[in-house]
Design an enzyme around this catalytic site. Structure first.
Site, short mmCIF file in Angstrom:
data_model
loop_
_atom_site.label_atom_id
_atom_site.label_comp_id
_atom_site.label_asym_id
_atom_site.label_seq_id
_atom_site.Cartn_x
_atom_site.Cartn_y
_atom_site.Cartn_z
N ARG A 138 14.49 -43.27 21.64
CA ARG A 138 13.69 -44.18 22.51
C ARG A 138 14.54 -45.54 22.73
NH1 ARG A 138 10.16 -46.47 20.00
NH2 ARG A 138 10.06 -44.92 18.03
N CYS B 62 9.34 -41.49 9.66
CA CYS B 62 8.80 -41.67 8.19
C CYS B 62 8.06 -40.76 7.71
CB CYS B 62 8.41 -42.93 8.20
SG CYS B 62 9.65 -44.30 8.48
N ASP C 222 1.05 -37.09 15.17
CA ASP C 222 1.64 -38.41 15.73
C ASP C 222 0.54 -39.23 16.39
OD1 ASP C 222 4.38 -39.56 16.31
OD2 ASP C 222 3.77 -39.40 18.41
N LYS D 283 3.91 -41.35 24.00
CA LYS D 283 3.79 -42.82 23.63
C LYS D 283 3.30 -43.80 24.81
CE LYS D 283 5.13 -42.33 19.19
NZ LYS D 283 5.75 -41.34 18.91
N HIS E 243 -0.90 -44.68 16.12
CA HIS E 243 0.35 -43.73 15.72
C HIS E 243 0.19 -43.13 14.66
CE1 HIS E 243 5.01 -43.85 15.25
NE2 HIS E 243 4.71 -42.39 15.72
N SER F 180 8.10 -44.17 13.14
CA SER F 180 8.72 -43.06 13.65
C SER F 180 9.78 -42.70 12.36
CB SER F 180 9.68 -43.20 14.93
OG SER F 180 8.54 -43.90 15.82
N TYR G 134 14.68 -38.35 27.53
CA TYR G 134 14.59 -38.27 26.15
C TYR G 134 12.82 -38.55 26.08
CZ TYR G 134 13.50 -39.06 21.29
OH TYR G 134 12.77 -39.04 20.01
N ARG H 17 15.46 -33.19 18.02
CA ARG H 17 13.99 -32.83 17.93
C ARG H 17 13.77 -31.34 18.37
NH1 ARG H 17 10.02 -37.15 16.85
NH2 ARG H 17 11.53 -38.76 16.50
#
Ligand code: GTP
Ligand code: SPV
Ligand code: MN
Length: 589
Positions: free
Chosen positions: A73, A254, A277, A210, A230, A252, A201, A374
């Site tokens: 991002r 974590c 998420d 998001k 989130h 993000s 992306y 990912r």
């Protein structure tokens, strides 16, 4: 007569000038066709969009390499375009909506020439849910079309649902020329419109994720009285069969995905996954907080994912139920035609390409997989998917867990004194930056409720909104902070993490059921160490105490940083939060 949706698509096509317009129906048969197109006709520079992987080892899996400048991002190119800058707040980049539209119109003129415009009708949330939203995204790349089919409920029925209405959520996406200087992710909350150019992306291009489900939805939530967060959603089943539902917000990369499907280290306990998420949280008629996951897939971090750390994710990735599964920017084993990343169970293959497609050799060093490489996979492949995952009402939440990545200072687990104290706990949360966004890694920044890059309006107002939701809840969830990442003097993680995090979850469930008491500290309640089930863990008393150590002098710079970040919101910051801050400062003195 054309519907508002048809008119809008036509207008956008006039501007972007694609060769073809293709309306997707979200079927599996169509996904096969799009993958074929991505393997043969569509390319990024000279690389095909998709490459088939070893179908025996990785059923239904395809490999994608994004443009090398386009792997995470781009928060510095992400704007929230409210009419006035105050509404966007110091936590967002802001541009006047008119100016932003002019800029995007200029950049979009002819941007789809030679390409196909895919029209993607999809729902965020189960179509029968009162909380679901009907959306349409346009894109000019098959990777995004296929990813959106995995991540959302994409069906033709959404077009009927929208009918003659113009109030659907709109997304316009083009990869443009991948020029980072012509890359923008623009949000227009008043129009429920996201307009993104220059990036393929995930978070920049899958506009239902998001961009809509957090940035725009958080603002809708402010207006309509709910929260877009989130957060993961999970059910914790105890040995007696009762299931306690909780949410957890970590920044993000974590640990959300890992927590969402953890394999319990404690016998008799089991985790059921509802989302990894995003959670939409509503106050139910019963005065409890109810959560739905608007998504249907996982767009997860590959490095570090293994049978040892997250067996349920590996089983999900090898699942056969849903077509297809995608891997993006991992390494590529050219002998076996398989993806590979650091931390996978197998050792590094002999012949492997790095994430940019170059032959990797050990001597030169560097990572094989991009740290933010990912996978995109359907939640319906997940072996521990909760049977409530398609319940339109969602699940009732008993605890909210907040956290971040802190190698110092922050205890393993804390319980807030009450809702207001919990909101402050979230507001003061800091975390060390990760590879999920383009910036320097490992830098401590405040990331309230893990929402810093995703709150679509002034965060001062956001804290006030959290307080008001608390006032509406007859049975508010308890609020916790956790930190799996505290390190010892050698820089090693003290807490074993992953499946062992169940031990902390069990304590939280015990607290919810009033089974154990607590110790009060200025930061919040901490467990009596005897109440943490540590059977079978080889953790010395000294290390355990280190996990809960509160060192007042080390907290001095932390307090200053918290204060500065809260004061940044000026008059918008609720006085209740500043009171909580003062209590903490006095308590630590
Ligand atoms: P986003 O998809 O970016 O929102 O990330 P996420 O919060 O879902 O993070 P994820 O679960 O994918 O974890 C990111 C990284 O943290 C991975 O490399 C994991 O292996 C690592 N990780 C997750 N949980 C733990 C834990 O309990 N302890 C330690 N030490 N590492 C963890
Ligand atoms: C994150 O960065 O928090 C992610 C990946 O979950 S993205 O969809 O790119 O936001
Ligand atoms: Mn995320």
């Amino acid at each position: 007569m054309a519907t508002p949706l048809e008119k809008w698509v036509e207008e956008q096509a006039k501007l972007t000038k694609p060769d073809k317009i293709y309306w997707c129906d979200g079927s599996e048969e169509e996904a096969h066709r799009l993958i074929e197109i991505g393997m043969k006709d569509e390319k990024i520079e000279t690389t095909p969009i998709f490459q088939a992987l070893n179908q025996k080892e990785w059923p239904n899996a395809y490999f994608h390499r994004s443009h090398p400048t386009d792997v995470a991002r781009t928060e510095h190119l992400t704007y929230v375009c409210h009419n006035d800058q105050e509404t966007a707040g110091p936590n967002n980049n802001w541009m006047n909506p008119k100016e932003a539209k002019e800029l995007m119109t200029k950049l979009s003129d002819g941007c789809m020439k030679g390409r196909t415009m895919y029209v993607l009708p999809y729902m965020m949330g189960h179509p029968d849910s009162p909380y679901a939203k009907a959306c349409v995204q346009l894109t000019d790349v098959s990777y995004v079309a296929v990813s959106m089919r995995i991540m959302t409920r994409m069906t033709k029925k959404v077009i009927e649902k929208i009918g003659n209405n113009n109030s659907f959520v709109k997304g316009i996406h083009s990869v443009g020329t991948f020029d980072p200087n012509k890359r923008f992710i623009m949000h227009f909350p008043d129009e429920q419109l996201v307009w993104s150019i220059g990036s393929g992306y995930g978070g920049n291009a899958l506009l239902g994720k998001k961009c809509f489900s957090l940035r725009i939805a958080s603002y809708l939530g402010l207006q309509e009285g709910w929260l877009a967060e989130h957060m993961v959603i999970l059910g914790i089943e105890a040995p007696d069969g009762t299931v306690t539902y909780v949410t957890a917000a970590f920044p993000s990369a974590c640990g959300k995905t890992n927590l969402a499907m953890l394999e319990s280290a404690l016998p008799g306990y089991k985790i059921w996954t509802l989302g990894d998420d995003i959670a939409w949280l509503n106050v139910g008629p019963d005065g409890r907080l109810w959560a739905i996951n608007p998504e249907t897939g996982f767009f997860g971090v590959a490095p570090g994912t293994s049978m040892k750390t997250n067996p349920n994710m590996l089983k999900t990735l090898k699942g056969k139920k849903f077509y297809p599964t995608l891997f993006t920017n991992t390494g590529f084993d050219t002998d076996k035609n398989e993806p590979w990343w650091e931390g996978l169970d197998t050792s590094c293959p002999k012949n492997v390409l790095d994430w940019q497609g170059k032959v990797w050799n050990k001597e030169e060093g560097g990572k094989v997989a991009h740290p933010n490489s990912r996978f995109t996979v359907s939640m319906y492949n997940c072996p521990v998917l909760s049977k409530e995952c398609d319940n339109p009402k969602g699940v009732p939440i008993s605890a909210i867990i907040l956290g971040g990545k802190r190698t110092q200072l922050i205890p393993l687990v804390l319980e807030a004194f009450n809702w207001q104290n919990g909101v402050f706990m979230g507001a003061r949360t800091g975390s060390e930056t990760t590879a999920a966004a383009i910036h320097k890694e490992g830098v401590l920044r405040r990331d309230p409720m893990a929402m810093l890059p995703f709150c679509g309006y002034n965060m001062g107002d956001y804290f006030r909104h959290w307080l008001s939701i608390g006032n509406k809840l007859k049975h508010p969830p308890k609020i916790y902070s956790v930190n799996w990442f505290r390190t010892d003097d050698d820089g090693k993680f003290i807490w074993p993490g992953f499946g062992e995090n169940m031990r902390v979850l069990k304590w939280i469930v015990d607290r919810i059921n009033n089974k154990v008491s607590v110790n009060k500290t200025p930061l919040g309640y901490i467990p009596n160490l005897k109440d943490l089930d540590l059977t079978g863990l080889n953790l010395s008393k000294e290390k355990l105490e280190k996990l809960f150590e509160i060192n007042s002098s080390a907290w001095k710079p932390e307090l200053e940083d918290i204060k500065k970040s809260l004061e940044n919101f000026g008059k918008r910051m609720p006085k209740e939060i500043m009171e909580e801050y003062n209590n903490l400062e006095n308590g630590l003195r």
